[in-house]
Write an enzyme that holds these catalytic residues in place. Sequence first.
Site, PDB file in Angstrom:
ATOM      1  NE  ARG A  96      98.790  54.217 -20.348  1.00  0.00           N
ATOM      2  CZ  ARG A  96      99.894  54.583 -19.936  1.00  0.00           C
ATOM      3  NH1 ARG A  96     100.157  54.729 -18.523  1.00  0.00           N
ATOM      4  NH2 ARG A  96     100.585  55.214 -20.583  1.00  0.00           N
ATOM      5  CG  ASP A  98     110.412  49.917 -13.556  1.00  0.00           C
ATOM      6  OD1 ASP A  98     109.995  50.898 -12.796  1.00  0.00           O
ATOM      7  OD2 ASP A  98     109.755  48.891 -13.438  1.00  0.00           O
ATOM      8  NE  ARG A 154      96.446  51.874 -11.728  1.00  0.00           N
ATOM      9  CZ  ARG A 154      95.715  50.730 -12.641  1.00  0.00           C
ATOM     10  NH1 ARG A 154      96.145  50.583 -13.755  1.00  0.00           N
ATOM     11  NH2 ARG A 154      95.004  49.990 -11.868  1.00  0.00           N
ATOM     12  CG  ASP A 212     112.274  56.626 -19.321  1.00  0.00           C
ATOM     13  OD1 ASP A 212     111.414  55.712 -19.022  1.00  0.00           O
ATOM     14  OD2 ASP A 212     113.273  56.309 -19.936  1.00  0.00           O
ATOM     15  CG  ASN A 222     109.705  53.948  -9.750  1.00  0.00           C
ATOM     16  OD1 ASN A 222     109.047  53.749  -8.790  1.00  0.00           O
ATOM     17  ND2 ASN A 222     109.956  53.113 -10.639  1.00  0.00           N
ATOM     18  CB  THR A 223     112.237  53.089  -5.249  1.00  0.00           C
ATOM     19  OG1 THR A 223     110.879  52.860  -4.616  1.00  0.00           O
ATOM     20  CG2 THR A 223     112.662  54.551  -4.488  1.00  0.00           C
ATOM     21  CG  HIS A 224     112.330  48.556  -9.999  1.00  0.00           C
ATOM     22  ND1 HIS A 224     111.128  48.338 -10.389  1.00  0.00           N
ATOM     23  CD2 HIS A 224     113.307  47.426 -10.357  1.00  0.00           C
ATOM     24  CE1 HIS A 224     110.808  47.015 -10.770  1.00  0.00           C
ATOM     25  NE2 HIS A 224     112.176  46.600 -10.928  1.00  0.00           N
ATOM     26  N   GLY A 281     109.018  54.655 -20.355  1.00  0.00           N
ATOM     27  CA  GLY A 281     109.231  53.222 -20.439  1.00  0.00           C
ATOM     28  C   GLY A 281     108.834  52.853 -19.105  1.00  0.00           C
TER      29      GLY A 281
HETATM   30  C1  GAR Z   1     108.826  48.852  -3.184  1.00  0.00           C
HETATM   31  O1  GAR Z   1     109.776  47.468  -3.108  1.00  0.00           O
HETATM   32  C2  GAR Z   1     109.060  49.600  -4.301  1.00  0.00           C
HETATM   33  O2  GAR Z   1     110.200  49.333  -4.837  1.00  0.00           O
HETATM   34  C3  GAR Z   1     108.076  48.528  -5.366  1.00  0.00           C
HETATM   35  O3  GAR Z   1     106.863  48.396  -4.442  1.00  0.00           O
HETATM   36  C4  GAR Z   1     107.593  48.169  -3.088  1.00  0.00           C
HETATM   37  C5  GAR Z   1     106.618  49.200  -2.145  1.00  0.00           C
HETATM   38  O4  GAR Z   1     106.668  48.892  -1.015  1.00  0.00           O
HETATM   39  N1  GAR Z   1     107.995  49.317  -6.561  1.00  0.00           N
HETATM   40  C6  GAR Z   1     108.006  48.611  -7.689  1.00  0.00           C
HETATM   41  O5  GAR Z   1     107.891  47.263  -7.899  1.00  0.00           O
HETATM   42  C7  GAR Z   1     107.762  49.570  -9.024  1.00  0.00           C
HETATM   43  N2  GAR Z   1     107.921  48.667 -10.085  1.00  0.00           N
HETATM   44  P1  GAR Z   1     106.043  49.841  -0.013  1.00  0.00           P
HETATM   45  O6  GAR Z   1     104.618  50.141  -0.298  1.00  0.00           O
HETATM   46  O7  GAR Z   1     105.865  49.166   1.383  1.00  0.00           O
HETATM   47  O8  GAR Z   1     106.924  51.098   0.072  1.00  0.00           O
END
Ligand code: GAR
Length: 197
Positions: free
Chosen positions: A64, A144, A90, A140, A106-108, A142
């Site tokens: 990593r 999420d 990652r 950060d 980050n989007t989650h 961690g």
């Molecule tokens: C999204 O829903 C994003 O929030 C998620 O992966 C998807 C990507 O979709 N991310 C995670 O789960 C991170 N923990 P995309 O490649 O079609 O934009």
Amino acid sequence: MLELVVLISGAGSNLRALLRAAQDAEYPARVVAIGADRDAEGLALGEEFSIPTFQVSYGNFAGRASWGAALADQIRPWTPDLLVLSGFMRLLPHDVVAEFGPHIINTHPAYLPEFPGAHAVRDAIAAGVTETGASVIVVDDGVDSGPILVQERIPVEPHDSESTLHDRIKHVERRLLIQTVLDIANGTVDLKEATRA
Ligand code: GAR
């Protein structure tokens, strides 16, 4: 104008929505480079939108730390105002977070702190909840666990599969992501302050 480097691992559909938003001359952010940790389908968006791409494949490194150092070497020349993780699957090593934070978001696909990790949508369905959500957070060290900038609830319908629910969540995520980048650009959201809070 806020300059963004966006990191992806998959299809990049949320990135596509951000790139479309950024085509509007009034939108105060531009994607200057797209990076991935693998041969991600979404890297093709680079060609489509004439944006440079880079790939730092995790499997090519001993661990990593060395992977993270190589990733940072690719990001650094772009001197981004903001690093956006958009489906980047990652965990960023500490050194990368230390170098670019707190300007990393980050989007989650869940209402954090519910269902962190790589399988948030599957986990929500398995848990049998009637609502989940979407969140945009500051990254950060961690998983999420960073400060939440914005989040919205999304109902789980009785016949939802992982894919129908994820599609609905992504619609909300795109709107939240585009709005959050706008808010950061115009100073309504201050990442240093959000991190201190
Ligand atoms: C999204 O829903 C994003 O929030 C998620 O992966 C998807 C990507 O979709 N991310 C995670 O789960 C991170 N923990 P995309 O490649 O079609 O934009």
